[in-house]
Scaffold this active site. Structure first.
Site, PDB file in Angstrom:
ATOM      1  N   LYS A  82      74.516  42.671 148.848  1.00 40.35           N
ATOM      2  CA  LYS A  82      75.250  41.443 149.129  1.00 40.35           C
ATOM      3  C   LYS A  82      75.259  41.168 150.636  1.00 40.35           C
ATOM      4  O   LYS A  82      75.370  42.099 151.443  1.00 40.35           O
ATOM      5  CB  LYS A  82      76.668  41.599 148.582  1.00 40.35           C
ATOM      6  CG  LYS A  82      77.566  40.367 148.684  1.00 40.35           C
ATOM      7  CD  LYS A  82      78.908  40.687 148.022  1.00 40.35           C
ATOM      8  CE  LYS A  82      79.938  39.611 148.226  1.00 40.35           C
ATOM      9  NZ  LYS A  82      81.233  39.967 147.604  1.00 40.35           N
ATOM     10  N   SER A 157      83.429  36.642 144.883  1.00 38.51           N
ATOM     11  CA  SER A 157      82.431  36.238 145.850  1.00 38.51           C
ATOM     12  C   SER A 157      81.052  36.862 145.614  1.00 38.51           C
ATOM     13  O   SER A 157      80.077  36.464 146.267  1.00 38.51           O
ATOM     14  CB  SER A 157      82.921  36.595 147.257  1.00 38.51           C
ATOM     15  OG  SER A 157      83.018  37.992 147.437  1.00 38.51           O
ATOM     16  N   SER A 181      86.457  40.037 143.665  1.00 40.53           N
ATOM     17  CA  SER A 181      85.087  39.573 143.875  1.00 40.53           C
ATOM     18  C   SER A 181      83.992  40.372 143.178  1.00 40.53           C
ATOM     19  O   SER A 181      82.837  39.958 143.188  1.00 40.53           O
ATOM     20  CB  SER A 181      84.782  39.508 145.377  1.00 40.53           C
ATOM     21  OG  SER A 181      85.551  38.505 145.988  1.00 40.53           O
TER      22      SER A 181
END
Length: 474
Positions: A82, A157, A181
């Site tokens: 990520k 997220s 997230s």
């Protein structure tokens, strides 16, 4: 009569080197010599290209990077990091257009732990600006789309990672969780998403100095055994001596658990019918498997939601003050509407910071009290089903957006504040639009084993719906 909604589903499963393997199965095939790591990386790159309509990738590596030792539980398994964790040679953009990111000169400590599992890193995935939003959307760029239905959110997220894993482009991908997230995109995309106990994995560099470390790194996966194998492999790289060792959990145990059913949000947010039904059906399945399920309440301060938003706003404020360390040309005025709104709210509430921190830290008392006589708590992940793209966009006026976010993210933040482990699993039912619904299990600090026990049992009893069974390959 209105015409039925056209559903666009994107997946990349096919008869290639990856096949339909999860990470454990693919690593085993590589070890047996049935497929080669280079062949797997090549085919995964093709799948990622075929999933480009999802807008999930932030950066590709020209040459896939493998673990130097070539070992590890996931040796040769393609994956992504990520884009809020440093990876040597790639910029770290945090999903923001407020600065020009610098190229990382080293791997972040968690990046080293992730690589120690043996994964082959293909690149970085997208996230909303600084991970603040519960959807991976932007003011001026295309959103990350849900592979089950591309008009809907992939969550946030860790939306880019979840979209790629759900679409079959890679078996697992890095994710992290500061308010839900990992668990939110797992619920939206029909995946397994475990937020571990605070300190179970190497601490996140950005959140470690904060007064309450709310961020945990981990992965999203399509199978329980992949999540269990990741935790065991990560533990061989580094183990926190303050927590009980976990080891490799390979299936459900024979023990019968006492599980609390949290059918109502601790913060009073109403739950929609489809979400409530998914949780009720899961409770019935658990009872059929021999577990005891009973109602439970979790007492939190009535100000918890506002306190958490104030803390979130403090993070936005700190980023605005220190953002020049992230890259060149940082300008807080170019942060998106959500980040700017959170910062502005915090500036008005800054004087309340000590009281907010005290109340948030006391949340552990209500959480611990709810667990008296219980092993786990079952609840929704989210208060309602996955929204259409645009509903939570940072382009929505801030006051409206915050109301929508708090009406959606009503269950996950408590575990981040308290530091306890929590797991999102796909429910048996889907929405009318064919989208997954997640259910959440929470445990005592350090008891990831209980979460994996129940997850293995439910996966065996009611295997998840598979995206490749509902649509042809993309």
């Amino acid at each position: 009569m209105t015409a039925p909604e056209k559903r666009t589903t994107v997946h990349t499963f096919r008869d290639d080197a990856l096949g339909e393997h999860d990470a454990v199965g693919l690593a085993a095939a590589i070890r047996r010599g049935e497929v080669g790591a280079a062949e797997v990386a090549r085919d995964a790159a093709v799948r990622v290209g075929d999933a480009r309509a999802l807008n999930a990738v932030q950066a590709d590596l020209d040459v896939p990077a493998r673990s130097p030792g070539g070992g590890g539980a996931f040796a040769g398994v393609p994956s992504f990091v990520k884009d809020n964790v440093d990876y040597l040679g790639l910029p770290t953009g945090h999903g923001s257009g407020a600065f020009v990111p610098r190229i990382a000169r080293r791997h972040a400590p968690f990046g080293e732990q992730f690589l120690s599992t043996g994964v082959t890193v293909l690149g970085k995935t997208r996230l909303p600006e600084f991970g603040f939003n519960a959807t991976t959307e932007f003011e001026d760029e295309e959103p990350v789309r849900n592979p089950w239905h591309t008009d809907y959110s992939a969550g946030g997220s860790s939306g880019g990672s979840a979209a790629l894993v759900a679409a079959g482009a890679v078996p697992v991908a890095h994710a992290n969780d500061g308010g839900g997230s990992i668990r939110i995109p797992a619920a939206c995309c029909g995946l397994v998403g475990l937020k571990a106990t605070r300190g179970r994995l190497v601490a996140n560099e950005q959140s470690r100095p904060l007064p309450i470390d709310v961020v945990n790194d981990g992965i999203v996966s399509r199978s329980v055994r992949d999540t269990a194998a990741f935790l065991a492999a990560a533990e061989t790289h580094w183990r926190n001596p303050k927590l009980p060792p976990l080891g490799l959990v390979e299936g459900p145990s024979a023990r019968r658990l006492r599980i609390g059913l949290l059918a109502e949000s601790p913060t009073g947010v109403p739950i929609d019918a489809a979400t409530g039904a998914a949780v009720t059906e899961t409770a019935a399945a658990l009872e059929r498997l021999g577990h005891t399920v009973e109602p439970v309440r979790v007492a939190v301060d009535p100000r918890f939601t506002q306190d958490f938003l104030t803390y979130w706003g403090m993070l936005a404020f700190l980023i605005a003050v220190t953002g020049r360390r992230l890259g060149t040309g940082f300008d807080h005025r170019r942060m998106d509407g959500l980040s700017r709104g959170l910062r502005a709210d915090y500036l008005r509430a800054m004087h309340r910071t000590p009281a907010v921190l005290r109340r948030l830290k006391r949340s552990r008392e209500g959480y611990a009290a709810a667990f008296r006589g219980l092993d786990l708590i079952l609840s929704p992940v989210l208060a309602h089903t996955t929204p259409r793209l645009g509903r939570l966009s940072p382009a929505v006026p801030y006051d409206t957006l915050i109301e929508r976010i708090t009406a959606y993210v009503a269950f996950t933040p408590l575990n981040n504040v308290v530091g306890t482990p929590s797991l999102s699993l796909p429910a048996a039912r889907a929405t009318d639009e064919g989208l997954p619904i997640g259910v959440m299990f929470s445990a005592r600090p350090g008891d990831e084993r209980a979460l994996l026990d129940v997850a293995f049992a439910l996966e065996a009893d009611r295997p998840w719906r598979r995206i490749q069974d509902v649509a042809p390959a993309s």
